[in-house]
Write a protein that holds these residues in place. Sequence first.
Motif, mmCIF file in Angstrom:
data_model
loop_
_atom_site.group_PDB
_atom_site.id
_atom_site.type_symbol
_atom_site.label_atom_id
_atom_site.label_comp_id
_atom_site.label_asym_id
_atom_site.label_seq_id
_atom_site.Cartn_x
_atom_site.Cartn_y
_atom_site.Cartn_z
ATOM 1 N N LEU A 259 14.201 48.442 59.603
ATOM 2 C CA LEU A 259 14.045 47.837 61.173
ATOM 3 C C LEU A 259 15.613 48.074 61.444
ATOM 4 C CD1 LEU A 259 11.900 44.863 60.919
ATOM 5 C CD2 LEU A 259 11.300 47.276 61.652
ATOM 6 N N ALA A 260 16.689 48.508 60.719
ATOM 7 C CA ALA A 260 17.954 48.542 61.047
ATOM 8 C C ALA A 260 18.190 49.767 62.395
ATOM 9 C CB ALA A 260 18.915 49.002 59.957
ATOM 10 N N GLY A 261 18.737 49.510 63.227
ATOM 11 C CA GLY A 261 18.745 50.247 64.506
ATOM 12 C C GLY A 261 17.608 50.569 65.296
ATOM 13 N N LYS A 262 16.720 50.046 64.988
ATOM 14 C CA LYS A 262 15.324 50.377 65.713
ATOM 15 C C LYS A 262 14.992 49.405 66.899
ATOM 16 C CE LYS A 262 13.537 53.391 62.528
ATOM 17 N NZ LYS A 262 14.506 53.052 61.456
ATOM 18 N N ARG A 263 14.374 50.108 67.621
ATOM 19 C CA ARG A 263 13.701 49.088 68.973
ATOM 20 C C ARG A 263 12.639 48.603 68.499
ATOM 21 N NH1 ARG A 263 13.924 54.075 73.161
ATOM 22 N NH2 ARG A 263 12.842 54.826 71.387
ATOM 23 N N VAL A 264 12.581 47.159 68.301
ATOM 24 C CA VAL A 264 11.186 46.502 67.732
ATOM 25 C C VAL A 264 10.536 45.671 68.714
ATOM 26 C CG1 VAL A 264 10.428 44.980 65.702
ATOM 27 C CG2 VAL A 264 12.576 46.536 65.326
ATOM 28 N N ALA A 265 9.285 45.810 68.779
ATOM 29 C CA ALA A 265 8.337 45.139 69.603
ATOM 30 C C ALA A 265 7.649 44.023 68.615
ATOM 31 C CB ALA A 265 7.424 45.806 70.323
ATOM 32 N N VAL A 266 7.831 42.738 69.092
ATOM 33 C CA VAL A 266 7.063 41.766 68.413
ATOM 34 C C VAL A 266 5.938 41.159 69.193
ATOM 35 C CG1 VAL A 266 7.147 39.481 67.169
ATOM 36 C CG2 VAL A 266 8.865 41.144 66.747
ATOM 37 N N ILE A 267 4.592 41.233 68.929
ATOM 38 C CA ILE A 267 3.592 40.959 69.800
ATOM 39 C C ILE A 267 2.962 39.536 69.164
ATOM 40 C CG2 ILE A 267 1.126 41.279 70.586
ATOM 41 C CD1 ILE A 267 2.067 44.310 70.446
ATOM 42 N N GLY A 268 3.113 38.593 69.740
ATOM 43 C CA GLY A 268 2.720 37.147 69.345
ATOM 44 C C GLY A 268 3.875 36.200 69.055
ATOM 45 N N THR A 269 3.799 34.907 69.288
ATOM 46 C CA THR A 269 4.938 33.972 69.022
ATOM 47 C C THR A 269 4.349 32.914 68.033
ATOM 48 O OG1 THR A 269 4.639 32.986 71.084
ATOM 49 C CG2 THR A 269 6.378 34.587 71.048
ATOM 50 N N GLY A 270 3.639 33.002 67.152
ATOM 51 C CA GLY A 270 3.010 32.019 66.316
ATOM 52 C C GLY A 270 3.914 31.501 65.100
ATOM 53 N N ALA A 271 3.459 30.830 64.209
ATOM 54 C CA ALA A 271 4.340 30.156 63.109
ATOM 55 C C ALA A 271 5.194 31.344 62.193
ATOM 56 C CB ALA A 271 3.641 29.420 62.199
ATOM 57 N N SER A 272 4.529 32.486 61.958
ATOM 58 C CA SER A 272 4.967 33.594 61.252
ATOM 59 C C SER A 272 6.039 34.017 62.147
ATOM 60 C CB SER A 272 4.084 34.691 60.821
ATOM 61 O OG SER A 272 2.905 34.023 60.125
ATOM 62 N N ALA A 273 5.736 34.462 63.425
ATOM 63 C CA ALA A 273 7.060 35.238 64.131
ATOM 64 C C ALA A 273 8.065 34.305 64.461
ATOM 65 C CB ALA A 273 6.449 35.347 65.561
ATOM 66 N N VAL A 274 7.938 32.881 64.555
ATOM 67 C CA VAL A 274 9.111 32.338 64.703
ATOM 68 C C VAL A 274 10.076 32.201 63.592
ATOM 69 C CG1 VAL A 274 8.226 30.886 66.428
ATOM 70 C CG2 VAL A 274 8.318 29.981 64.135
ATOM 71 N N GLN A 275 9.593 32.730 62.551
ATOM 72 C CA GLN A 275 10.168 32.708 61.090
ATOM 73 C C GLN A 275 10.989 34.003 60.896
ATOM 74 O OE1 GLN A 275 7.635 31.557 57.796
ATOM 75 N NE2 GLN A 275 8.262 29.400 58.161
ATOM 76 N N PHE A 276 10.162 35.182 61.230
ATOM 77 C CA PHE A 276 10.695 36.528 60.944
ATOM 78 C C PHE A 276 11.541 37.093 62.007
ATOM 79 C CE2 PHE A 276 6.626 38.174 62.398
ATOM 80 C CZ PHE A 276 6.772 39.027 63.518
ATOM 81 N N ILE A 277 11.461 36.561 63.385
ATOM 82 C CA ILE A 277 12.291 36.998 64.489
ATOM 83 C C ILE A 277 13.706 36.844 64.202
ATOM 84 C CG2 ILE A 277 12.760 36.830 66.984
ATOM 85 C CD1 ILE A 277 9.847 36.512 67.487
ATOM 86 N N PRO A 278 14.206 35.428 63.934
ATOM 87 C CA PRO A 278 15.549 35.449 63.585
ATOM 88 C C PRO A 278 16.159 36.253 62.334
ATOM 89 C CG PRO A 278 14.495 33.280 63.871
ATOM 90 C CD PRO A 278 13.470 34.388 63.809
#
Length: 484
Positions: free
Chosen positions: A167-186
């Motif tokens: 994911l380095a240097g990539k434009r990443v879209a994250v769809i969803g803001t549940g329990a997993s997303a709040v852990q991996f987004i940071p």
Amino acid sequence: MGSPGLVIVGSGFAGICMAIKLKEAGYHDFVILEKAGELGGTWRDNTYPGCACDVPSPMYSFSFELNPGWSRMFAPRQEIQAYLRSCAGKYGVTPHIRYGKNVSALEYDDDRRAWSVTTEDGEILRANAVVAARGALHIPKFPEISGREVFAGPAFHSAEWDHTVDLAGKRVAVIGTGASAVQFIPQIAPSAAHVTVFQRTPPWLIPKPDFAFSPGVRKLLRLPGATRTLRNAIYWALETRALGFAVHPSLMKPHERLALRHLRAQVPDPELRRALTPDYLIGCKRVLISSDYYPALTRDDVSLVTDGIIEIRERSIIDAAGVEHEVDVIIYGTGFKVVDALADQRVAGRGGLTIQDAWKDGVEAYYGIATSGFPNLFFLLGPNTGLGHNSVVFMIESQARYVVECLRLLSRTQARALDVRTEAQRAFNRRLRARLDPLVWNAGGCHSWYLDEHGVNRTIWPGFTFEYWARTRRVRPDAYELIY
């Protein structure tokens, strides 16, 4: 062909606990069928960056096998899986596990009073009883968005993380803001060129009181009774959170104030803060815990989109405002199929009754464990036994003990099978509905994965966990039809 007395499906917390309790009670004639190549369930499957428990570690372990060696208050997934491995080894469960065995059908034979368990590779096992210990969070759910299949870049669900994608240097879209997303987004934000987070509804978020246990503390926890004392303190602290769930929604106010204070402290921009402020009562969806999610969203290279998604194209996502967001990678943090986890499974009970027909008006079971028409089929973490406030491991232990009591009832009576009576199941679920309906999950038009398509909560236990423990300590023989 094999003929174990009992088949357990799944080797996560539920399957391992069931196996340990069977052996403890003197039942050794069983196998665990595991679809993957190793045990661990959700802690094996979810390998996304930052994956960790959101229940304090001392409580997210078996009461009979406390672990004074957790590295943190909220253990990372690798430690949890290692803990499960050590439990399976210590209690002699490992030899009972058969890997690469994905169960495709369960069929009850009325004449034999036994189950046929068919695996995807064509093997058929005959068993007197089956324990479905698959858990609720194992079938990833994808959103129905036009063009999802035409996206040209890497796209994957957080529960099926593709570690080959850098994911380095990539434009990443994250769809969803549940329990997993709040852990991996940071975790992914610092290396990605840009992260665009598509939020449908903001979660209620409270601070995560996480910290590493120092060597000194771990030494203290090895003293006799120390880990047990800590666990008990955490248990009762978590149980107080059930007051707002189990008694009255107004008791959720202190949690709401804590969450809003947390949001104000971490998000100085009033516009972003508005977008992150939920408009529903706290608790009707899963309350999330994180101390690094909000700071990640305040980064210059992270943007929050609150407009819905209209379409996914080859290299972009179009939102409801007509804005095109160019992206290289899409990560779906869109949760799991919970209520309809058995929708595609072939499960046929007495007289060929399918589980889909039995549950056509909604998923229900007696204490979440037994369903009328399916003798000697037991669910662990079945309908309405999930929690929003404490550790499901506590519920699993109560259920495993209950299943053992059912087996003891069969031994005492020399019956071949037991089937929960329809009237007992209905009465239990009427009481359940009466209790659930006025509570937080149905308040203020809240929609969540706890609810089925009719808006009925089929997921959460509406009370304190000690109530569930007390009510499942004994099996009421009159609730069951004994089949000889």
